[in-house]
Design a protein around this motif. Structure first.
Motif, PDB file in Angstrom:
ATOM      1  N   GLY A 227       0.789  -1.228   0.000  1.00  0.00           N
ATOM      2  CA  GLY A 227       0.000   0.000   0.000  1.00  0.00           C
ATOM      3  C   GLY A 227       0.815   1.268   0.000  1.00  0.00           C
ATOM      4  O   GLY A 227       0.267   2.358   0.171  1.00  0.00           O
ATOM      5  N   VAL A 229       3.062   4.148  -1.861  1.00  0.00           N
ATOM      6  CA  VAL A 229       3.244   4.739  -3.187  1.00  0.00           C
ATOM      7  C   VAL A 229       4.236   5.896  -3.097  1.00  0.00           C
ATOM      8  O   VAL A 229       4.572   6.368  -2.010  1.00  0.00           O
ATOM      9  CB  VAL A 229       1.907   5.250  -3.777  1.00  0.00           C
ATOM     10  CG1 VAL A 229       0.875   4.140  -3.830  1.00  0.00           C
ATOM     11  CG2 VAL A 229       1.382   6.435  -2.973  1.00  0.00           C
ATOM     12  N   ILE A 279      -2.045   3.906   0.286  1.00  0.00           N
ATOM     13  CA  ILE A 279      -3.355   3.613  -0.291  1.00  0.00           C
ATOM     14  C   ILE A 279      -4.318   3.320   0.854  1.00  0.00           C
ATOM     15  O   ILE A 279      -4.115   2.366   1.615  1.00  0.00           O
ATOM     16  CB  ILE A 279      -3.274   2.415  -1.250  1.00  0.00           C
ATOM     17  CG1 ILE A 279      -2.270   2.688  -2.369  1.00  0.00           C
ATOM     18  CG2 ILE A 279      -4.648   2.096  -1.831  1.00  0.00           C
ATOM     19  CD1 ILE A 279      -1.932   1.463  -3.205  1.00  0.00           C
ATOM     20  N   SER A 282      -9.015   0.699  -1.749  1.00  0.00           N
ATOM     21  CA  SER A 282      -8.569  -0.118  -2.880  1.00  0.00           C
ATOM     22  C   SER A 282      -9.026   0.426  -4.221  1.00  0.00           C
ATOM     23  O   SER A 282      -8.523   0.005  -5.264  1.00  0.00           O
ATOM     24  CB  SER A 282      -9.077  -1.564  -2.718  1.00  0.00           C
ATOM     25  OG  SER A 282     -10.498  -1.593  -2.696  1.00  0.00           O
ATOM     26  N   GLY A 284      -8.601   3.505  -5.231  1.00  0.00           N
ATOM     27  CA  GLY A 284      -7.751   4.575  -5.737  1.00  0.00           C
ATOM     28  C   GLY A 284      -7.658   5.818  -4.893  1.00  0.00           C
ATOM     29  O   GLY A 284      -7.396   6.904  -5.424  1.00  0.00           O
ATOM     30  N   LEU A 303       2.653   3.816  -8.437  1.00  0.00           N
ATOM     31  CA  LEU A 303       2.268   2.646  -7.653  1.00  0.00           C
ATOM     32  C   LEU A 303       3.450   1.698  -7.476  1.00  0.00           C
ATOM     33  O   LEU A 303       4.458   1.811  -8.184  1.00  0.00           O
ATOM     34  CB  LEU A 303       1.109   1.932  -8.348  1.00  0.00           C
ATOM     35  CG  LEU A 303      -0.165   2.755  -8.559  1.00  0.00           C
ATOM     36  CD1 LEU A 303      -1.220   1.924  -9.271  1.00  0.00           C
ATOM     37  CD2 LEU A 303      -0.699   3.277  -7.234  1.00  0.00           C
ATOM     38  N   ASP A 305       3.913  -1.181  -8.534  1.00  0.00           N
ATOM     39  CA  ASP A 305       4.254  -1.909  -9.764  1.00  0.00           C
ATOM     40  C   ASP A 305       4.839  -0.995 -10.843  1.00  0.00           C
ATOM     41  O   ASP A 305       5.091  -1.435 -11.963  1.00  0.00           O
ATOM     42  CB  ASP A 305       3.033  -2.652 -10.314  1.00  0.00           C
ATOM     43  CG  ASP A 305       1.855  -1.712 -10.619  1.00  0.00           C
ATOM     44  OD1 ASP A 305       2.051  -0.473 -10.622  1.00  0.00           O
ATOM     45  OD2 ASP A 305       0.744  -2.207 -10.861  1.00  0.00           O
ATOM     46  N   ALA A 330      -6.753   2.475 -12.172  1.00  0.00           N
ATOM     47  CA  ALA A 330      -5.655   1.637 -11.670  1.00  0.00           C
ATOM     48  C   ALA A 330      -6.112   0.236 -11.315  1.00  0.00           C
ATOM     49  O   ALA A 330      -5.284  -0.616 -10.997  1.00  0.00           O
ATOM     50  CB  ALA A 330      -5.009   2.297 -10.457  1.00  0.00           C
ATOM     51  N   GLU A 332      -8.097  -2.624  -8.911  1.00  0.00           N
ATOM     52  CA  GLU A 332      -8.156  -2.826  -7.464  1.00  0.00           C
ATOM     53  C   GLU A 332      -6.760  -2.783  -6.867  1.00  0.00           C
ATOM     54  O   GLU A 332      -5.862  -3.497  -7.296  1.00  0.00           O
ATOM     55  CB  GLU A 332      -8.820  -4.169  -7.147  1.00  0.00           C
ATOM     56  CG  GLU A 332      -9.026  -4.394  -5.669  1.00  0.00           C
ATOM     57  CD  GLU A 332      -9.776  -5.686  -5.390  1.00  0.00           C
ATOM     58  OE1 GLU A 332      -9.642  -6.208  -4.292  1.00  0.00           O
ATOM     59  OE2 GLU A 332     -10.493  -6.155  -6.295  1.00  0.00           O
ATOM     60  N   LEU A 333      -6.580  -1.934  -5.875  1.00  0.00           N
ATOM     61  CA  LEU A 333      -5.281  -1.747  -5.233  1.00  0.00           C
ATOM     62  C   LEU A 333      -5.271  -2.382  -3.841  1.00  0.00           C
ATOM     63  O   LEU A 333      -6.314  -2.705  -3.283  1.00  0.00           O
ATOM     64  CB  LEU A 333      -4.963  -0.251  -5.124  1.00  0.00           C
ATOM     65  CG  LEU A 333      -4.969   0.530  -6.434  1.00  0.00           C
ATOM     66  CD1 LEU A 333      -4.742   2.015  -6.169  1.00  0.00           C
ATOM     67  CD2 LEU A 333      -3.913  -0.013  -7.387  1.00  0.00           C
ATOM     68  N   SER A 334      -4.094  -2.549  -3.307  1.00  0.00           N
ATOM     69  CA  SER A 334      -3.927  -3.138  -1.980  1.00  0.00           C
ATOM     70  C   SER A 334      -3.843  -2.014  -0.947  1.00  0.00           C
ATOM     71  O   SER A 334      -2.862  -1.282  -0.894  1.00  0.00           O
ATOM     72  CB  SER A 334      -2.664  -4.003  -1.929  1.00  0.00           C
ATOM     73  OG  SER A 334      -2.502  -4.581  -0.662  1.00  0.00           O
TER      74      SER A 334
END
Length: 658
Positions: A227, A229, A279, A282, A284, A303, A305, A330, A332-334
């Protein structure tokens, strides 16, 4: 082990590890857990889970665990499913355990909760680990792994035993998954004995206190890392150092007018500033510090990745030094897990997680040095800690040993740039109030008075013949603030607040900390030797909300031979005299950039006045006319590949198709 039975069950999966699920029982040759062929399923559930992972039965088919082992990404994910192995089963457990044994060695790994978007708040049906050692050990020949998970307050265990042999030069692998419940029937006695032995082996592994603490630090950071960034910002005009020097010296200028004022940063080849963020949703929603994005012309969120997004909205509270950035597209984010900062005590271990100095994830540990630390100019108490805080850490996470965010790093306290051992973080309980205020779910976290004060000593108060042994001297009053509207002025001395004398025991922060927005409070003020009574109606701190898509200012065209409206930059012919001033080879052919419009595509990609465009796609751009021809003939559905020259050499800049 009956080798012929093993080959018969595994010949169909010679290229990968086959996860086969069976219930409790014993095979004909006495080997516990030998599974029937994949085509024979004694239970009415799928052969694989919704995420195409192997299934492990939990209890009497009450639940299932789906194991997804991604070798390429080096991750291990477990999904908790219902009895039909279809629907997710969220649990309040913060983690699940994997007890793994091979070659006589026993290790324990933790998979931390990574809630799905559909999971209820405070629960998770997904658990992940990016521990490369776990991923590697699961592939180890002869490895045996036991899964331990708590659902509804009840503990379930599922054991996965790996057996591997070599056949005709390639590896044939088979996984046998056995579900074990602590209250299993006597028919499961062999499984229970094996599970107990495996668990005891893992528990026998001795760790020193230092090793245990090291493990706690590592696991806390791993839980929150997905999470984290990086926030990049750009401010002011973009010019190379050589261009600015040329203008300052009054050197040869290719246009008849200066293109911009002083630049806000020393190197146009990199972003102006960089900070961290976490984050918190999830879908954004990114949390960072206000000072990281304040007055920025362009903001980017990068992010874990590597994908880069420009937020579509920035919601900011300058007084609290908090900002929320919303990005779209983006997926679904963690999200990180937010803890309870009220549970912290002085001396507790904490872990700081950020991206200082444009480095990727950086982890540091320390202890809580003080709670409720009031710092001048900040309207709320801070968490003081000695975990390293460096430039670029602002907006990062301060974690407890459970990997929960209990503070937002704001910076370090001291007069020098290097870390002095005093790190400051905003308590996360204040942060949750701020997040809620964005959606008007709750009022702003603190009342807003709109003045700055300085405490007077009893000695000074006595000399001034004040009615109290102290007082607050008003240094500044913001125009239009509640203090200003009530009549408070610079030079006033506040002696009472709601009838309470302002003496040595009074904290100036009480003027902001205790009142609530819309409340009225009584002040007694000494002005010119006379006592004046006034009533102030507090408000909430004004928040800033910006639509970043509308931030780009209109370009005021300066003299140039050609202005690229699509990319937002002015161009002119490069002469040998200018090339010499810009430390570019005098025989260099190309088109000189004389201006870059703020927030334009060229600006966002780091182009600056003083750079030279050498090629536009496959065309050499010797002069602005050839540049214009190349730009006008460029296909609209293909990216632009631009070769740019500066004093540091050639750089390729890619403009993606919009």
């Amino acid at each position: 082990m009956n080798i012929s039975r093993l080959l018969a069950g595994t010949i169909a999966s010679v290229s990968a590890l086959l996860l086969t699920v069976v219930g409790c029982g014993q095979s004909q040759d006495g080997v516990v857990g030998t599974a029937p062929p994949a085509t024979v399923d004694s239970h009415d559930h799928p052969s694989e889970g919704p995420h195409h992972g192997g299934l492990i039965e939990l209890g009497n088919e009450e639940y299932h665990a789906e194991l997804v082992h991604d070798d390429a990404a080096g991750t291990v994910t477990v999904y908790l499913l219902d009895s039909a192995a279809k629907a997710a089963v969220p649990t309040e457990a913060p983690e699940l355990l994997v007890n793994l044994s091979h070659d006589g060695n026993a290790e324990q790994f933790k998979l931390v909760a990574s809630p799905e978007a559909s999971d209820p708040v405070g629960k998770s049906s997904r658990f992940t680990s990016s521990d490369a050692e776990l991923a590697e050990d699961l592939d180890h020949e002869g490895a045996a792994a036991q899964l331990v998970v708590t659902i509804g307050g009840k503990q379930f265990r599922g054991n996965i035993a790996h057996v591997a042999i070599s056949m005709n030069g390639f590896l044939v692998a088979r996984a046998v998954a056995i579900a074990v419940l602590a209250t299993a029937s006597l028919s499961c006695v062999h499984d229970l004995a094996y599970a107990a032995e495996l668990n005891q082996t893992a528990e026998k592994k001795d760790e020193t206190p230092a090793q245990k603490l090291s493990t706690e630090f590592r696991e806390a950071a791993e839980r929150a890392t997905p999470g984290l960034v990086t926030i990049y910002t750009m401010r002011g005009p973009h010019e190379t150092p050589e261009w600015r020097s040329m203008e300052a010296r009054g050197g040869t200028h290719p246009s008849t007018q200066k293109t911009s004022g002083p630049a806000a940063y020393p190197d146009a080849g990199s972003p102006d500033e960089q900070g961290s963020g976490i984050i918190v949703d999830s879908q954004g929603l990114i949390l960072t510090c206000h000072h990281v994005v304040a007055a920025a012309d362009v903001v980017f969120v990068v992010l874990p990745d590597g994908r880069r997004f420009e937020p579509v909205e920035v919601y900011s509270d300058p007084e609290a030094d908090l900002a929320l950035l919303r990005i779209e597209g983006a997926g679904e984010l963690s999200a990180v897990r937010l803890g309870n900062s009220d549970e912290l005590e002085v001396g507790d271990w904490v872990v700081s997680l950020g991206n200082p100095y444009e480095l990727k994830r950086s982890v540091s540990a320390g202890i809580v040095s003080a709670m409720d630390r009031w710092v001048p100019g900040i309207p709320h108490p801070m968490i003081q800690n000695d975990a390293a805080t460096n430039p670029g850490s602002s907006g990062g996470a301060l974690l407890n040993l459970d990997g929960e965010v209990i503070g937002i790093i704001t910076g370090a306290f001291g007069s020098r740039e290097e870390f002095q051992g005093i790190g400051l973080a905003i308590p996360v309980n204040l942060v949750t109030d701020f997040i809620g205020s964005r959606n008007n779910e709750r009022p702003p976290m603190q009342a807003y008075l709109g003045c700055q004060t300085q405490k007077l000593s009893p000695e000074v108060a006595k000399q001034l013949e004040l009615p109290v042994a102290g007082g607050l001297y008003v240094k500044d009053v913001e125009e239009g603030s509640p203090a200003s509207k009530a009549g408070l002025s610079e030079g006033d001395i506040i002696t009472h607040f709601d009838g309470q004398p302002i003496d040595e025991g009074f904290r100036p922060e009480q003027l902001h900390d205790e009142p609530k927005p819309e409340e009225k409070h009584a002040f007694s003020v000494v002005r010119g030797g006379r006592s004046i009574a006034m009533v102030v109606k507090m408000t909430g701190y004004p928040h800033e909300r910006m639509d970043t898509q509308a931030l780009a200012a209109e370009h005021a065209v300066t003299p140039c031979e050609y202005f690229d409206q699509a990319l937002g930059m002015g161009l002119t012919t490069l002469t040998q005299d200018v090339a010499r001033e810009l430390r570019i080879p005098i025989d260099q052919k190309g088109t000189l950039i004389t201006e870059v419009a703020v927030a334009s595509p060229a600006y966002k990609e780091g182009l600056a006045a003083g750079m030279v465009v050498v090629r536009y796609n496959e065309h050499a751009t010797v002069d602005p006319k050839l540049y214009e021809t190349a730009a006008s003939s460029a296909p609209a559905d293909r990216p632009v590949l631009m070769l740019v020259r500066s004093s540091k050499g050639n750089h390729l800049v890619v403009f993606d198709v919009q």
